[in-house]
Design a protein around this motif. Structure first.
Motif: not given
Length: 196
Positions: A1-21
């Motif tokens: 969800m942000g330029p500091l977060i890439v899929n190699e560090i967190i999973s796409p599912d975690t990315n969606l959770l962060i987006a929800l929060l």
């Protein structure tokens, strides 16, 4: 969800959770700031309440300056930030439609859903109109596809269009923001309105 977060560090599912929060936090801030009130939002256009102008200019220049410094320190690569492609004609037509809707309804799409979540019926009507507009656009797309795709400009940034360095553009935007803050204060004194 942000330029500091890439899929190699967190999973796409975690990315969606962060987006929800982030979305829940954004909605909470909108409601806490009074942006679920159509009077406050419409007040921007009538001059008696320029909170929207001040908040959004503050957010824009804070994000802009933050990104410039993150880039300067090597913490962010600005070339990875997605910029929507610009279709000038559809941007003008769509902006006009949304602007008229904003003035008439007193909501933008984000604030409409914020107001709807706390049970405001005027927001329900606005969201209904938004859904109807989406249906009309998608079902009638072949009718205005040529207009929608007209005047394609690529994905330029404003500093590229003006042919000036990013830092100079940022300084100019900060000066414009301060000028608009002053205009907002002047307008609120010129067009006062009782508390609502």
């Amino acid at each position: 969800m942000g330029p500091l977060i890439v899929n190699e560090i967190i999973s796409p599912d975690t990315n969606l959770l962060i987006a929800l929060l982030i979305g829940i936090g954004f909605g909470f801030v909108l409601e806490s700031s009074g942006f679920s009130s159509s009077r406050k939002l419409a007040g921007m256009f009538y001059g008696y309440d320029t909170t929207v102008l001040k908040v959004f200019f503050t957010a824009a220049i804070t994000a802009m300056v933050g990104m410039l410094f993150f880039s300067l320190f090597g913490w962010m690569d600005l070339s990875y930030i997605y910029i929507n492609p610009t279709y000038l004609t559809s941007a003008i037509v769509g902006g006009t439609i949304m602007g008229v809707g904003f003035i008439v309804g007193g909501f933008c799409p984000g604030t409409a859903f914020c107001a709807l979540s706390i049970g405001k019926l005027d927001a329900l009507a606005f969201v209904g109109g938004l859904v109807l507009g989406i249906i009309i656009f998608t079902e009638g797309y072949p009718l205005w596809e040529d207009m929608y795709k007209a005047d394609f400009l690529g994905a330029p940034t404003m500093n590229e269009i003006l042919d000036i360095p990013r830092g100079v553009f940022a300084l100019g935007m900060i000066l414009v923001a301060f000028a608009m803050f002053w205009v907002g204060e002047w307008a609120e004194k010129k067009f006062p309105r009782e508390e609502y």
